[in-house]
Design a protein around this motif. Structure first.
Motif, PDB file in Angstrom:
ATOM      1  N   SER A  89      91.874   7.732  69.716  1.00 38.30           N
ATOM      2  CA  SER A  89      91.804   6.285  69.872  1.00 38.30           C
ATOM      3  C   SER A  89      90.612   5.704  69.127  1.00 38.30           C
ATOM      4  CB  SER A  89      91.696   5.934  71.359  1.00 38.30           C
ATOM      5  OG  SER A  89      91.340   4.587  71.544  1.00 38.30           O
ATOM      6  N   SER A  90      90.710   4.424  68.790  1.00 41.37           N
ATOM      7  CA  SER A  90      89.577   3.698  68.208  1.00 41.37           C
ATOM      8  C   SER A  90      88.470   3.487  69.228  1.00 41.37           C
ATOM      9  CB  SER A  90      90.042   2.333  67.680  1.00 41.37           C
ATOM     10  OG  SER A  90      91.026   2.484  66.686  1.00 41.37           O
ATOM     11  N   PHE A  91      88.733   3.784  70.487  1.00 40.14           N
ATOM     12  CA  PHE A  91      87.785   3.514  71.557  1.00 40.14           C
ATOM     13  C   PHE A  91      87.263   4.791  72.208  1.00 40.14           C
ATOM     14  CE2 PHE A  91      91.197   0.349  71.308  1.00 40.14           C
ATOM     15  CZ  PHE A  91      90.473  -0.714  70.802  1.00 40.14           C
ATOM     16  N   TYR A  92      87.247   5.869  71.450  1.00 37.72           N
ATOM     17  CA  TYR A  92      86.809   7.156  71.981  1.00 37.72           C
ATOM     18  C   TYR A  92      85.292   7.224  72.132  1.00 37.72           C
ATOM     19  CZ  TYR A  92      86.493  12.280  72.408  1.00 37.72           C
ATOM     20  OH  TYR A  92      86.235  13.561  72.832  1.00 37.72           O
ATOM     21  N   ASP A  93      84.575   6.359  71.403  1.00 33.95           N
ATOM     22  CA  ASP A  93      83.113   6.360  71.517  1.00 33.95           C
ATOM     23  C   ASP A  93      82.631   4.941  71.800  1.00 33.95           C
ATOM     24  OD1 ASP A  93      82.754   4.877  69.001  1.00 33.95           O
ATOM     25  OD2 ASP A  93      83.360   6.739  68.020  1.00 33.95           O
ATOM     26  N   ARG A  94      81.324   4.834  72.018  1.00 33.39           N
ATOM     27  CA  ARG A  94      80.698   3.539  72.302  1.00 33.39           C
ATOM     28  C   ARG A  94      79.867   3.064  71.107  1.00 33.39           C
ATOM     29  NH1 ARG A  94      80.342   2.400  78.022  1.00 33.39           N
ATOM     30  NH2 ARG A  94      78.240   1.517  77.869  1.00 33.39           N
ATOM     31  N   LYS A  95      80.246   3.478  69.913  1.00 34.00           N
ATOM     32  CA  LYS A  95      79.428   3.203  68.736  1.00 34.00           C
ATOM     33  C   LYS A  95      79.241   1.706  68.493  1.00 34.00           C
ATOM     34  CE  LYS A  95      78.902   4.224  63.796  1.00 34.00           C
ATOM     35  NZ  LYS A  95      78.098   3.019  63.658  1.00 34.00           N
ATOM     36  N   ILE A  96      80.324   0.945  68.491  1.00 42.04           N
ATOM     37  CA  ILE A  96      80.221  -0.495  68.220  1.00 42.04           C
ATOM     38  C   ILE A  96      79.382  -1.163  69.303  1.00 42.04           C
ATOM     39  CG2 ILE A  96      81.545  -2.635  68.045  1.00 42.04           C
ATOM     40  CD1 ILE A  96      83.849  -0.913  66.884  1.00 42.04           C
ATOM     41  N   TYR A  97      79.658  -0.815  70.542  1.00 45.24           N
ATOM     42  CA  TYR A  97      78.896  -1.345  71.678  1.00 45.24           C
ATOM     43  C   TYR A  97      77.424  -0.965  71.557  1.00 45.24           C
ATOM     44  CZ  TYR A  97      77.549  -1.922  76.625  1.00 45.24           C
ATOM     45  OH  TYR A  97      76.939  -2.286  77.794  1.00 45.24           O
ATOM     46  N   ASN A  98      77.164   0.319  71.291  1.00 45.87           N
ATOM     47  CA  ASN A  98      75.778   0.789  71.237  1.00 45.87           C
ATOM     48  C   ASN A  98      75.027   0.245  70.036  1.00 45.87           C
ATOM     49  OD1 ASN A  98      75.840   2.222  73.633  1.00 45.87           O
ATOM     50  ND2 ASN A  98      76.512   4.123  72.663  1.00 45.87           N
ATOM     51  N   ASP A  99      75.727   0.009  68.928  1.00 50.21           N
ATOM     52  CA  ASP A  99      75.071  -0.650  67.795  1.00 50.21           C
ATOM     53  C   ASP A  99      74.512  -1.998  68.223  1.00 50.21           C
ATOM     54  OD1 ASP A  99      75.525   1.411  66.061  1.00 50.21           O
ATOM     55  OD2 ASP A  99      77.223   0.460  65.033  1.00 50.21           O
ATOM     56  N   GLY A 100      75.302  -2.730  68.989  1.00 45.72           N
ATOM     57  CA  GLY A 100      74.836  -4.011  69.498  1.00 45.72           C
ATOM     58  C   GLY A 100      73.664  -3.856  70.446  1.00 45.72           C
ATOM     59  N   LEU A 101      73.752  -2.892  71.339  1.00 44.88           N
ATOM     60  CA  LEU A 101      72.682  -2.695  72.318  1.00 44.88           C
ATOM     61  C   LEU A 101      71.391  -2.272  71.632  1.00 44.88           C
ATOM     62  CD1 LEU A 101      73.050  -1.006  75.779  1.00 44.88           C
ATOM     63  CD2 LEU A 101      71.097  -0.443  74.336  1.00 44.88           C
ATOM     64  N   TRP A 102      71.462  -1.275  70.736  1.00 44.25           N
ATOM     65  CA  TRP A 102      70.271  -0.774  70.050  1.00 44.25           C
ATOM     66  C   TRP A 102      69.597  -1.885  69.233  1.00 44.25           C
ATOM     67  CZ3 TRP A 102      72.323   3.009  72.642  1.00 44.25           C
ATOM     68  CH2 TRP A 102      71.721   4.265  72.711  1.00 44.25           C
ATOM     69  N   ASN A 103      70.418  -2.669  68.518  1.00 43.40           N
ATOM     70  CA  ASN A 103      69.859  -3.688  67.634  1.00 43.40           C
ATOM     71  C   ASN A 103      69.400  -4.942  68.364  1.00 43.40           C
ATOM     72  OD1 ASN A 103      70.181  -3.015  64.560  1.00 43.40           O
ATOM     73  ND2 ASN A 103      72.033  -2.214  65.543  1.00 43.40           N
TER      74      ASN A 103
END
Length: 885
Positions: free
Chosen positions: A576-590
């Motif tokens: 799935s395109s939602f297997y990780d939290r990369k997009i979410y975590n990019d927002g959180l980290w930045n």
């Protein structure tokens, strides 16, 4: 024979001669209360022998449940434990090969056959198909009893005895080839793919004439305040005998808890072995009108229909219903808008998921529905998870609208024009028949319920013309009176239904809060707050630590904050395109800075989740009266099928966190909201009757508590409308790093109707609309909130405003006062009610939570939850504490 049965009964520890009949008189319906189940690999496939009374089932699994999939049954029987299955990646290693063969469900029961009495086995859907035998006789095969929503009534009179054995052989389910209940990428597939008797099997007794389900039609005039209603009771009667039969038909309509009652009578003659359509109707003056909870009460009527032959009752049916009108139409922008009792109805809802193993829990769904109402939501969408009659009954009584429909991404949408399926098993003639029977059964189950808003006969894709016409006429044959909508998307539509007026353009993963207000040009703005978004959200719903520890290992917890791009088993499937939290975590980290610990990560995640859901619900609410109105949204999702790390407004264990309280603020019935894009303040009114003058108080302070702006204005609110009332562009011009904006709405008696605090940076996030994907829109420059990690420390106190004698043993409400004793804001205070062992109290309802206090401000909060012993306190710039009640 009687001696044989008596001896057998003694051998089994049961006195068969005194066994109580499952049904005893015409009109009785009894659910098969429990099952013994076993694999055909172990017991064989001789259904003729297995369906004879007296079979030794001591080696079978005894299941004290009337309905369960194979996995649900085995969990209930103690073979597996939910906690173990759901912990970390345990389910990934589960041996599902045992479910590749048919399994057998078996139950013995007593009847009292006599002349003129008829007995029927009734089904309401078995995954994926079933052969049914009774007393050694073949009743129906999987060619006819096929499909998760196909119901049937099968005459067993000729084989019925004093003691009876029922056997149901269920066949393995494949979502690509069977009409089942799939999960797509919401969670891992259950090992059994939902195979089994997931809905009740019933035994019904009738006389010589049997009735089908009671259908109720209601017509009500507008305006609703001065209406009259026309109510019809309808049913199909079947003459089971080879002689002409004259029946006396009697109907009653009565208001629950009221004095309205109507009696109706008719005489009908039915030819031998034929059917007749029965219809009794009457006018009701001054009917009690059913409303969604936010707009009024939920009075219900009881309709009853009985038929008698030669003075004896032959059958009877009944159904609760409500009197209301629901319609829909396309506005000038080709967006669907619903109307309830003549009033435009902005849908504010979320997408429901059934339990992963299709286990139904009435108490749990009741709690989920109450949480939705506490959130301020008015609608729940069922994408293929149409569940059981209890769901609609609960929704009727609570005033929660329901939007059911078929699901996406599997056999249900295997159309030639659907290019999204990995496996496309295009429909055969037999498939159309199964789908048609499914539609008719679900329509009969739902049509009388006032909570049902409409039916979506497609989800991601519309049904082809053949299926659409079939669905349409089956719905009409079941006296469906609500809207019928082609699909949840705007990709295409069948001729018989026309455009759906719904959009499914995402997002499903994280987007910043200004996304929803950026509506122009509409053709490029995808899920922004215009039109009707059938499933959309920022992909949030991070559980708090008390829930996380129930299903994640220590290494799993470490991955959350140390490995932000790693695929996680409790997200979506690995493909799935939602297997990780990369997009979410990019927002959180930045936006909020690199987490320093798991606690820091979870705090920042809750802040992200809160602002994401608040802005979505506020955006749609604020633009309800815009030039192109935001006519509805279904947040993706309401709940999870299993413990998950995203896509929820409350977690699997019913614990509310940031996504919950952000949505609760954003969906308040009267509210003031901030538009991140235009820097405008909107006044929102979701009611039908609240009007008059309102005060809006606006305050802006910096991180040190210095006042940057303060203003109070008086405006007039209008029911069922929204409007912008203030422009804060100048007021917010002096922000240097972060600032806090507080909006408070008061009525003419100075009662606070809404209080809302935002944290704002010098800029908003920059969206790259041109490079949007189907599930999110990239951010090229993030808003900078890192200063929130270095706020001056605030000192707060928590005091109990309710006497200690009123503790939680009866789940009574307690008042908790939170006060900031500092000259600086106390940011994002989280309160968690726990029991004596420190575990989360569940379910729990807070009037508000995850709050930010102004300097020297105090708030009184209400909390309900049984067994609370203390309140845990944490937040952005306060010390952790535990306050004992």
């Amino acid at each position: 024979m009687h001696l044989h049965w008596r001896l057998l009964g003694l051998c089994l520890g049961i006195n068969a001669a005194t066994a109580v009949s499952l049904v005893s008189e015409p009109g009785d319906v009894a659910i098969i209360p429990s099952w013994d189940i076993q694999s055909s690999e172990i017991i064989g496939t001789d259904l003729e022998a297995l369906s004879r009374p007296g079979v030794d089932t001591t080696t079978w699994h005894e299941v004290d449940s009337s309905r369960c999939t194979l996995m649900g049954c085995l969990i209930q029987a103690g073979v597996y434990r939910e906690n173990g299955l759901f912990y970390s990646n345990a389910l990934q290693n589960f041996n599902s090969s045992q479910f590749k063969v048919p399994w057998i469900y078996r139950k013995e029961f007593a009847l009292e056959p006599s002349a003129g009495q008829y007995f029927h086995i009734r089904t309401h859907g078995i995954n994926s198909g079933a052969d049914i035998f009774v007393n050694g006789k073949d009743i129906v095969t999987k060619e006819f009893q096929s499909g998760a929503y196909v119901g049937g009534s099968y005459d067993i009179t000729g084989v019925a005895k004093d003691q009876n054995a029922l056997v149901v052989r269920v066949y393995p389910t494949d979502y690509n080839y069977d009409f089942a209940l799939g999960f797509v990428d919401w969670n891992p597939y259950p090992p059994d793919n939902g195979t089994g008797v997931w809905r009740d099997v019933e035994v019904k007794q009738t006389g010589p004439v049997a009735l089908g389900p009671l259908r109720v039609t209601t017509q009500v005039g507008l305006p609703i305040e001065n209406s009259s209603a026309f109510v019809g009771l309808k049913a199909t009667a079947t003459n089971l005998e080879d002689r002409e039969v004259t029946v006396e038909l009697r109907g009653t309509i009565s208001l629950e808890g009221g004095d309205q009652s109507y009696d109706l009578n008719q005489t009908v003659t039915i030819p031998p072995l034929e059917t007749a359509e029965l219809d009794l109707s009457t006018a009701i003056n001054g009917p009690a009108i059913w409303w969604p909870r936010q707009w009024g009460g939920q009075p219900l009527y009881l309709g009853q229909l009985s038929i008698s032959v030669d003075g004896s009752v032959s059958d009877k049916v009944e159904q609760t219903f409500g009197i209301r009108q629901v319609t829909s139409g396309l506005n000038l922008h080709n967006d669907t808008i619903f109307y309830v009792n003549g009033f435009p109805f902005q849908v504010s809802g979320a997408g429901y998921s059934a339990d992963m193993f299709l286990r139904w829990d009435t108490a749990k769904f009741t709690t989920q529905a109450k949480l939705m109402l506490d959130l301020g939501l008015n609608t729940v969408r069922l994408e293929g998870k149409n569940e059981h009659p209890e769901l609609y009954e609960i929704a009727d009584r609570l005033g929660l609208m329901v939007l059911p429909g078929w699901e996406c991404c599997d056999k249900w949408e295997a159309w030639t024009y659907n290019e999204d399926l990995a496996v496309k098993s295009e429909w055969t003639a037999a498939d159309y028949t199964i789908a048609n029977r499914s539609m008719y059964h679900e329509a009969l189950m739902q049509q009388a319920h006032p909570s049902v808003l409409g039916y979506l006969v497609g989800s991601d894709y519309w049904p082809d013309d053949t299926a659409a016409e079939m669905y349409y006429y089956s719905l009409k044959a079941a006296d469906w009176q609500g809207p019928i909508i082609a699909s949840a998307s705007e990709r295409g539509y069948p001729a018989v239904l026309g455009p759906s007026g719904l959009k499914m353009a995402g997002p499903y993963d994280w987007v910043p809060p200004n996304y929803w207000y950026d509506v122009d040009p509409a053709e490029d703005r995808l899920g922004a707050a215009f039109g009707f978004g059938s499933e959309l959200g920022a992909g949030v719903g991070t559980p708090e630590i008390g829930s996380l520890k129930k299903f994640l290992s220590e290494s799993d917890l470490e991955d959350l904050w140390r490995n932000p791009d790693k695929g996680l088993y409790h997200m979506s499937t690995s493909v799935s395109s939602f297997y990780d939290r990369k997009i979410y975590n990019d927002g959180l980290w930045n936006r909020y800075g690199v987490p320093s610990s798991l606690d820091d990560y979870l705090l920042k995640a809750q802040i992200m989740d809160y602002e994401a859901t608040r802005s979505q619900f506020e955006g749609f609410s604020a633009l309800w009266s815009a030039e192109r109105p935001a006519t509805g949204l279904i947040y993706w999702m309401l709940n999870n099928a299993w413990p998950s790390l995203h896509w929820n407004l409350f977690d699997y264990y019913l614990h509310p966190a940031g996504s919950y309280f952000g949505a609760k603020v954003g969906a308040r019935i009267e509210h003031v909201a901030y538009d991140y894009n235009g820097k405008l303040v909107y006044l929102i009114n979701h009611s039908l009757d609240r009007k008059g003058l309102r005060s809006v108080v606006v305050d802006v302070i910096d991180k040190n508590g210095k006042t940057l702006y303060s203003n109070s204005t008086v405006v007039e609110t209008e029911p069922n409308a929204s409007k912008d009332i203030l422009d804060l562009t100048e007021a917010l011009g002096s922000i240097t790093d972060v600032a806090f904006l507080r909006l408070v709405l008061l009525n003419d008696k100075k009662t606070v109707l809404s209080r809302n605090v935002y944290w704002l940076a010098t800029t908003i996030d920059t969206l790259d609309w041109e490079n949007s994907d189907w599930f999110y829109t990239p951010v090229t420059e993030y808003a900078n909130f890192t200063a929130l990690s270095n706020l001056p420390a605030a000192k707060i106190s928590i005091t109990l405003a309710t006497p200690r004698s009123h503790q939680y043993e009866a789940a009574k409400s307690i008042s908790v006062v939170v006060e900031n004793h500092s000259k600086v804001p106390a940011f994002f205070i989280r309160l968690n009610l726990v029991d004596e062992d420190g575990g989360d109290v569940l379910p729990v309802v807070w009037s508000d939570n995850y709050i930010t206090l102004w300097p020297n401000e105090k708030l009184k909060l209400q909390v309900e939850g049984k067994g609370g012993a203390a309140v845990q306190v944490s937040g952005g710039n306060i010390k952790k504490a535990k306050i004992y009640l």
